[in-house]
Design a protein around this motif. Structure first.
Motif: not given
Length: 194
Positions: A90-92, A94, A97, A101, A157
């Motif tokens: 899973r890779e964000e 956004d 974000e 980070k 994903y």
């Protein structure tokens, strides 16, 4: 001057700590010959590039390139996530974000956000967004490539993800022509691009 020193100090701390799978993971220094990213000197220069890698297990590998903050030239961070065994990771997606980070910020309100767009690259379409911190213009971008991996009940994903940001103290807003030259020039080795 004090504001610039504070900005530089916070970026150095953030660049050391952030930009990957788990913010608590340990990045090990990586010799250039192990790199899967391909970045021409014309994109960011050649000085003080630090390369790191995390091999979490046999299914995923993260690679990070970062330069120290230098108010006289552009600086950047790139993160490549590879699904090395076809297992979905899973890779964000956004970008904001990722920026928050990467900079070690508490929230997105510290940044002035600008226009968004998409640009064609050899890896596929890359989404980007302008942002700035103080008087420094920046761009964040992400490219998902290599097809999709099925996560069963957890969804599909992208097999691989390239995320990055770069800033240039010369600009309050990175020019579109710069984006068109820089982002498509960043690639990966042939074994990753398959």
């Amino acid at each position: 001057m004090i504001r610039m020193r504070w900005l530089m100090a916070s970026l150095m701390i953030a660049a050391t700590l952030a930009g990957g799978p788990s913010w608590a993971q340990t990045w090990r220094p990586m010799p250039p010959e192990e790199a899967h990213l391909v970045v021409p000197v014309s994109a960011f220069g050649s000085g003080n590039i630090r390369r790191y890698v995390i091999d979490l297990n046999t299914t995923v590998r993260y690679e990070r390139w970062v330069t120290p903050i230098d108010p006289s030239r552009r600086f950047f961070q790139l993160v490549l996530r590879e699904s090395t065994a076809g297992v979905p990771v899973r890779e964000e997606a956004d970008l904001r974000e990722f920026v928050v980070k990467s900079w070690g910020a508490e929230d997105a309100t510290r940044f002035a956000w600008g226009e968004q767009g998409t640009i064609a690259t050899p890896l596929g379409p890359s989404e980007y967004e302008h942002f700035s911190v103080g008087d420094i213009g920046c761009v964040a971008f992400q490219t998902f490539f290599g097809g999709m991996s099925s996560g069963g009940g957890s969804g599909n994903y992208p097999a691989n993800a390239l995320k990055g940001l770069y800033c240039d103290p010369v600009f309050r807003r990175i020019p579109d022509t710069d984006i068109q030259n820089t982002i498509p020039s960043i690639g990966v080795t042939a074994e990753v691009a398959r």
